[in-house]
Design a protein around this motif. Structure first.
Motif, mmCIF file in Angstrom:
data_model
loop_
_atom_site.group_PDB
_atom_site.id
_atom_site.type_symbol
_atom_site.label_atom_id
_atom_site.label_comp_id
_atom_site.label_asym_id
_atom_site.label_seq_id
_atom_site.Cartn_x
_atom_site.Cartn_y
_atom_site.Cartn_z
ATOM 1 N N TYR A 1 70.443 31.473 34.872
ATOM 2 C CA TYR A 1 70.612 31.116 33.481
ATOM 3 C C TYR A 1 69.767 29.602 33.194
ATOM 4 C CZ TYR A 1 73.871 34.715 33.534
ATOM 5 O OH TYR A 1 74.648 35.977 33.874
ATOM 6 N N GLU A 2 69.036 29.437 34.058
ATOM 7 C CA GLU A 2 68.365 27.982 33.887
ATOM 8 C C GLU A 2 67.676 27.959 32.438
ATOM 9 O OE1 GLU A 2 68.378 28.907 38.206
ATOM 10 O OE2 GLU A 2 67.890 30.062 36.292
ATOM 11 N N SER A 3 67.083 29.108 31.847
ATOM 12 C CA SER A 3 66.480 29.191 30.499
ATOM 13 C C SER A 3 67.192 28.689 29.416
ATOM 14 C CB SER A 3 65.948 30.650 30.417
ATOM 15 O OG SER A 3 67.175 31.475 30.389
ATOM 16 N N ILE A 4 68.731 28.812 29.530
ATOM 17 C CA ILE A 4 69.532 28.138 28.374
ATOM 18 C C ILE A 4 70.112 26.841 28.692
ATOM 19 C CG2 ILE A 4 70.120 30.675 27.762
ATOM 20 C CD1 ILE A 4 72.895 29.879 29.067
ATOM 21 N N ARG A 5 69.715 26.444 29.684
ATOM 22 C CA ARG A 5 70.150 24.928 30.153
ATOM 23 C C ARG A 5 69.663 24.083 29.016
ATOM 24 N NH1 ARG A 5 68.480 22.819 35.856
ATOM 25 N NH2 ARG A 5 69.732 24.530 36.398
ATOM 26 N N PRO A 6 70.494 23.186 28.537
ATOM 27 C CA PRO A 6 69.915 22.102 27.594
ATOM 28 C C PRO A 6 68.800 21.267 28.135
ATOM 29 C CG PRO A 6 72.218 21.636 28.099
ATOM 30 C CD PRO A 6 71.947 22.988 28.821
ATOM 31 N N GLU A 7 68.122 20.488 27.380
ATOM 32 C CA GLU A 7 66.919 19.683 27.652
ATOM 33 C C GLU A 7 67.778 18.241 28.109
ATOM 34 O OE1 GLU A 7 63.738 19.652 25.239
ATOM 35 O OE2 GLU A 7 63.394 21.622 25.408
ATOM 36 N N THR A 8 68.528 17.908 27.471
ATOM 37 C CA THR A 8 69.246 16.739 27.738
ATOM 38 C C THR A 8 70.679 16.778 27.543
ATOM 39 O OG1 THR A 8 69.307 15.969 25.247
ATOM 40 C CG2 THR A 8 67.386 15.396 26.883
ATOM 41 N N ILE A 9 71.418 15.653 27.887
ATOM 42 C CA ILE A 9 72.806 15.790 27.752
ATOM 43 C C ILE A 9 73.352 14.226 27.425
ATOM 44 C CG2 ILE A 9 73.541 17.482 29.565
ATOM 45 C CD1 ILE A 9 74.456 15.048 31.137
ATOM 46 N N THR A 10 74.501 13.815 26.689
ATOM 47 C CA THR A 10 74.861 12.704 26.655
ATOM 48 C C THR A 10 76.245 12.265 27.170
ATOM 49 O OG1 THR A 10 73.827 12.970 24.090
ATOM 50 C CG2 THR A 10 75.382 11.275 24.322
ATOM 51 N N ILE A 11 76.191 11.265 27.558
ATOM 52 C CA ILE A 11 77.338 10.635 28.356
ATOM 53 C C ILE A 11 77.894 9.288 27.705
ATOM 54 C CG2 ILE A 11 76.796 11.900 30.476
ATOM 55 C CD1 ILE A 11 75.500 9.279 31.429
ATOM 56 N N ALA B 1 86.012 2.786 30.007
ATOM 57 C CA ALA B 1 86.789 1.653 31.147
ATOM 58 C C ALA B 1 88.301 1.687 30.869
ATOM 59 C CB ALA B 1 86.250 0.462 30.969
ATOM 60 N N ASN B 2 89.111 2.200 31.861
ATOM 61 C CA ASN B 2 90.516 2.445 31.670
ATOM 62 C C ASN B 2 90.965 3.111 30.332
ATOM 63 O OD1 ASN B 2 90.999 0.741 33.755
ATOM 64 N ND2 ASN B 2 91.012 -1.016 32.617
ATOM 65 N N ASN B 3 89.849 4.382 30.365
ATOM 66 C CA ASN B 3 90.068 5.505 29.156
ATOM 67 C C ASN B 3 89.587 4.764 27.776
ATOM 68 O OD1 ASN B 3 90.833 7.452 30.887
ATOM 69 N ND2 ASN B 3 92.936 6.390 30.841
ATOM 70 N N LYS B 4 88.993 3.427 27.671
ATOM 71 C CA LYS B 4 88.493 2.918 26.507
ATOM 72 C C LYS B 4 86.980 2.666 26.481
ATOM 73 C CE LYS B 4 92.569 0.031 25.662
ATOM 74 N NZ LYS B 4 92.898 -1.311 25.512
ATOM 75 N N LEU B 5 86.381 3.356 25.327
ATOM 76 C CA LEU B 5 84.982 3.424 25.214
ATOM 77 C C LEU B 5 84.339 2.032 25.786
ATOM 78 C CD1 LEU B 5 84.427 5.098 21.718
ATOM 79 C CD2 LEU B 5 84.425 6.032 23.899
ATOM 80 N N GLN B 6 83.089 2.310 26.502
ATOM 81 C CA GLN B 6 82.449 0.931 27.125
ATOM 82 C C GLN B 6 81.102 1.127 26.581
ATOM 83 O OE1 GLN B 6 83.948 -1.519 28.688
ATOM 84 N NE2 GLN B 6 82.162 -2.645 29.344
ATOM 85 N N GLY B 7 80.784 0.406 25.631
ATOM 86 C CA GLY B 7 79.028 0.362 25.529
ATOM 87 C C GLY B 7 78.918 1.542 24.383
ATOM 88 N N ASN B 8 77.561 2.089 24.347
ATOM 89 C CA ASN B 8 77.294 3.194 23.737
ATOM 90 C C ASN B 8 76.873 4.419 24.498
ATOM 91 O OD1 ASN B 8 77.108 1.435 21.141
ATOM 92 N ND2 ASN B 8 75.286 0.660 21.603
ATOM 93 N N PRO B 9 76.804 5.558 23.565
ATOM 94 C CA PRO B 9 76.567 6.716 24.547
ATOM 95 C C PRO B 9 75.141 6.674 25.181
ATOM 96 C CG PRO B 9 77.440 7.100 22.359
ATOM 97 C CD PRO B 9 77.297 5.940 22.478
ATOM 98 N N VAL B 10 74.816 7.438 26.306
ATOM 99 C CA VAL B 10 73.411 7.205 26.742
ATOM 100 C C VAL B 10 72.789 8.892 27.072
ATOM 101 C CG1 VAL B 10 72.328 6.829 28.921
ATOM 102 C CG2 VAL B 10 73.997 5.256 28.001
ATOM 103 N N THR B 11 71.873 8.977 26.576
ATOM 104 C CA THR B 11 71.177 10.487 26.752
ATOM 105 C C THR B 11 70.352 10.510 27.919
ATOM 106 O OG1 THR B 11 71.374 10.662 24.237
ATOM 107 C CG2 THR B 11 69.802 12.137 25.571
#
Length: 222
Positions: A59-69, A73-83
């Motif tokens: 099913y590689e054909s439906i795999r997204p081109e990018t992901i965002t992570i 830090a201790n379940n609190k947002l740290q910095g900005n998301p990264v693609t």
């Protein structure tokens, strides 16, 4: 003298608490004579490597081109998301991360994938300073209730069609049978119809014969 030392200690505590909130440096204060000397101590740092693996063979054909992570830090947002994507070889390294907070407690880092692609579920494996995100392709299971409803509709449609056809055939057959029966009935002689006719005819002939015989006798007497 004691009062001066108390003031100095208060100033030292104040400076230490204010300056220790800097994640990059932790300050150690010392009183030398009448001076308060704050020495910056660099806080221990670490890096966190994130790898993305795919469990979607076929099913590689439906795999997204990018992901965002997103780093937490201790379940609190740290910095900005990264693609990240193919150009980053599905790998990202977060650097210059403090190991402990200002109170000296260890910081627990984790990763969250944002807007996971449809048909995928994410598993996370962490080993020391490395986190592996595994995106597994999950086939969409049919809803049992919908499947049962569809089957019922198919069965009902199938039952109705033959029933309608049978009804039509039954009606036609019944009409044809009635017509044939009617025609046969009309063609068949009514029971006793011709026997009665012949009885009347014979009776009339006998009566006519008797009348002729009586008349003949009367004429002979004359």
């Amino acid at each position: 003298m004691e009062e001066i030392e108390g003031v100095e200690q208060g100033i030292q505590y104040f400076l230490k608490e204010e300056l220790s909130t800097d994640y990059k440096y932790r300050y150690e204060s010392q009183v030398i004579g009448r001076d308060i000397v704050n020495t910056a101590i660099e806080v221990e740092k670490m890096s966190l490597i994130v790898n993305k693996d795919w469990d979607d063979k076929g099913y590689e054909s439906i795999r997204p081109e990018t992901i965002t992570i997103q780093l937490l830090a201790n379940n609190k947002l740290q910095g900005n998301p990264v693609t990240i994507g193919v150009s980053e070889k599905w790998t990202w390294e977060f650097t210059d991360l403090a190991i402990r907070d200002e109170l000296g407690n260890d910081i627990l880092y984790s990763i969250k994938e944002i807007d996971v692609a449809k048909h995928y579920q994410v598993d996370q494996i962490q080993e020391n300073n490395k986190i592996t995100l595994i995106n597994k392709f999950v086939k969409e299971e049919p809803n049992p209730e919908e499947e049962e409803e569809d089957n019922n509709n198919i069965n009902n449609d199938g039952d109705n069609e033959p029933t309608n056809n049978n009804d039509g055939n039954s009606n036609h057959s019944e009409e044809a049978h009635n017509d044939a029966k009617k025609e046969t009935t009309e063609n068949l002689p009514v029971v006793g119809q011709y026997s009665g006719f012949w009885s009347i005819l014979v009776g009339a002939a006998l009566l006519f014969g008797v009348v002729l015989l009586v008349k003949h006798k009367q004429e002979r007497k004359k």
